[in-house]
Design an enzyme around this catalytic site. Structure first.
Site, short mmCIF file in Angstrom:
data_model
loop_
_atom_site.label_atom_id
_atom_site.label_comp_id
_atom_site.label_asym_id
_atom_site.label_seq_id
_atom_site.Cartn_x
_atom_site.Cartn_y
_atom_site.Cartn_z
N GLN A 32 7.73 -16.71 8.38
CA GLN A 32 6.55 -16.82 7.53
C GLN A 32 6.66 -16.02 6.23
O GLN A 32 5.92 -16.27 5.29
CB GLN A 32 5.29 -16.43 8.29
CG GLN A 32 5.25 -14.99 8.74
CD GLN A 32 4.29 -14.75 9.89
OE1 GLN A 32 3.10 -14.99 9.78
NE2 GLN A 32 4.81 -14.28 11.01
N ASP A 43 0.39 -9.63 3.68
CA ASP A 43 -0.83 -9.31 4.43
C ASP A 43 -2.09 -9.41 3.56
O ASP A 43 -3.19 -9.49 4.09
CB ASP A 43 -0.75 -7.89 5.00
CG ASP A 43 0.21 -7.80 6.17
OD1 ASP A 43 0.83 -8.82 6.51
OD2 ASP A 43 0.34 -6.70 6.74
N ASN A 58 0.81 -1.22 0.00
CA ASN A 58 0.00 0.00 0.00
C ASN A 58 0.84 1.27 0.00
O ASN A 58 0.59 2.20 -0.76
CB ASN A 58 -0.89 0.03 1.25
CG ASN A 58 -1.87 -1.12 1.24
OD1 ASN A 58 -2.40 -1.47 0.19
ND2 ASN A 58 -2.12 -1.71 2.40
#
Lengths: 403, 403
Positions: free
Chosen positions: B297, B138, B108
């Site tokens: 992750q 995300d 973003n």
């Protein structure tokens, strides 16, 4: 050969391949005519004293093979540390169910349980063969070149630090990764295997085989940071001060102990937190990050060494063969016979039981914060095939115009 | 088509496939005759204002392909949040180096930077096409069905919880795993995809899209523990109270903020520690373990979705095509066109820039602590092929003799 039943159980912490040993025991036992039934005890020795048995003779070969490829203990495990009375209870149940062969897949503590049960049977002059099948991610069972479970966990740790180093290279700072291993640093040392380029991390590795001094650690981090503009560190959860007190417990308000009297080190991010805040405070660095590899390193699915899988199967097959043909209790050990090949041998339970192996000096560099080439050679074949690799862009620098 | 140079940069947190987008940009750009050179900026926008460029035209195709399969940002990244003045500096450098096409791979914030730079060029009536190529684990970029990087991180989270559940089943207790995702719970929700049997965990999933209440959490854990004799919980690092204050920061002594004014949530195990100690204290349970999945992750090597790899490549190829043929700035979005297939489209930068997508209500169960089948269907194809699976022994119980 003794006519009767086989019982198999799994003890201690799970590994990615412990079910291969379970399946190896079941399938090999079912080939022997003298074996009437193969039982499994649920949740280790506790399942034995509670008579919580499942009949594994009724399992399909397909499902056993699928379970063999599933990480963690399919029969369940427990952390009970049986004393003599507990082992006598075990023996009572084994006698009641006419168990002739007892296979216990586990680490140091499990080998000790196997030893006491075998001694009870001998004292009672009861025909029972007890064989310990080794497993542990810590790689701390004596006489073994390595123990099943360790290679897959090591593969995970190698891949984890390979990625963490790339992450840290992209967004520079200090990264501290905490790895399992209470007394033995083999697993933490695996962090070194992902290094490819001279500036790759981990730049330091702290092992429980060496005394940890906070001031040296801070100086090491500063030195690496000054040199590389970043720093990646691998730390064993078992690092301790000169008195042998784990660093992890020096800050803990409440110390949790398991049934073996061992202080709880895993399942907490406290050590990483402590080290990160010390680095921030003492060196005034802002981007300091800590990860505790935690339970992922022993149960992550899909990061398994094919060598480890096959050996975990073989060691159990051999355990059954030794038990049937030799009618002797013992512990099966893995010996390296070539680069790379192994063979299996049965040794007396007392030779293994309750003993702890640590990293030999030849695997640790003189600095005490790195591994030697001897360790790299030792570990490399165990990691198995298709290890992922990393690549970099070459630096064809463009001339600046404005500055 | 504009004659001149291409510049590509990588911003924000790394992912497992962000280099596929880099390689896609370079290889596709090199096919166009109007492109003289392809530059890469080291460490994102900071590399642009410092004129730290490498000439990617000189890279071999083989090495680019190998870099494409390497996780984390090969050019390096940064966390700078450029304001108008910073973007004007960027524009000045782009103009000096005669850059005609600027591709910025990021989330973003990166899309917002791309927007401001494009606006500066327009104001100056300078020929420059700026295209934002989406990436973020995300999955919080608006208009996209999903963003490259998310599927591979989701695969890691799925596999991590699949293993953690098996571990917890073997040695029962409470397990709490904390997953990245500040505002969007997509990644945490991926923990549900490893569930196979009705009693599998995670038994609860706590998302930032719902208000977190500690008393409800404790009651949920108690209820699951009473029912299953164990409990596995997935928690987003972004969970917050009714006032929107992150739970993770309520206990932190020092709150660390990044350049975007965001409170630092990752790189610390504080949230897992807090929740574990609350469960121990309030429910009097002893075996309570917490893991923070941390940097693993987003950078773990060897756990990549093949779908993600290909899409990360494609989205960059399309970005170059849109830029060359359309000569329009914009952001490339991924649209789902079938089950499973996608297509790519260029939208105005303002439609994406600085906006945040969160999980739609249809993906969250009425209880607020689980996902719906709609989410499972949404995520499943993204995880890619050869997802590992788990198997269990069937329970052929043996009759007790002594008890």
């Amino acid at each position: 050969m003794l006519e009767g039943k086989v019982l198999v159980a799994q003890g201690g912490g799970p590994t990615a391949v412990i079910n291969q040993s379970l399946v190896g025991t079941v399938l090999e036992s079912r080939k022997f005519r003298n074996v009437s039934l193969v039982y499994g005890a649920l949740h280790g020795v506790r399942g034995i004293i509670n008579e919580d048995f499942v009949d594994l003779t009724q399992e399909t070969t397909h499902n056993l093979e699928m379970v063999g490829e599933t990480p963690s203990s399919a029969l369940g495990s427990c952390r009970d540390k049986p004393d003599l009375k507990y082992c006598q209870e075990i023996f009572k149940v084994l006698r009641a169910h006419e168990i002739r062969y007892f296979f216990y897949i586990g680490g140091n503590d499990s080998s000790d349980t196997t030893r006491i049960v075998a001694e009870e049977a001998q004292k009672a002059d009861h025909p029972l063969v007890c064989v310990h099948i080794p497993k542990t991610i810590d790689n701390d069972v004596v006489l073994n070149d390595h123990t099943p479970g360790f290679p897959s966990a090591a593969r995970f740790v190698t891949q984890a630090f390979l990625g963490a180093n790339l992450d840290n290279r992209s967004l520079p700072g200090v990264y501290i990764g905490v790895v399992m291993g209470r007394h033995a640093g083999f697993l933490t040392a695996a962090a070194a295997l992902g290094k490819k380029f001279p500036d790759d991390g981990p730049h330091m590795i702290y092992l429980p085989e060496r005394t940890f001094r906070l001031e040296n650690f801070i100086a090491d981090v500063k030195s690496a940071y000054d040199r590389f503009g970043r720093c990646v560190v691998a730390v064993s959860e078992g690092i301790h001060d000169e008195a042998g007190v784990p660093i992890a417990t020096q800050l803990a308000k409440q110390v949790e102990r398991d049934a073996h009297g061992n202080v709880q080190l895993s399942g907490s991010g406290a050590l990483a937190e402590l080290l990160c805040s010390e680095v921030k405070e003492k060196l005034g660095l802002s981007r300091v990050r800590g990860d505790t590899l935690g339970y992922l390193q022993r149960s992550f699915i899909g990061c398994v060494s094919d060598i480890d899988q096959r050996e975990a199967r073989e060691v159990a097959e051999k355990a059954v063969q030794f038990a049937m043909w030799g009618e002797t209790s013992g512990s099966v050990i893995i010996e390296r016979t070539g680069y790379y090949s192994v063979d299996y041998r049965l040794v007396p339970l007392a030779a293994v039981a309750g003993k702890t192996r640590t990293m030999p000096d030849e695997f640790i560099s003189a600095s005490g914060t790195d591994v030697t080439d001897a360790y790299r050679l030792y570990l490399r074949p165990l990691l198995g095939k298709s290890m992922p690799d990393q690549y970099r862009l070459r630096r064809n620098t463009v001339a600046k115009i404005l500055t």
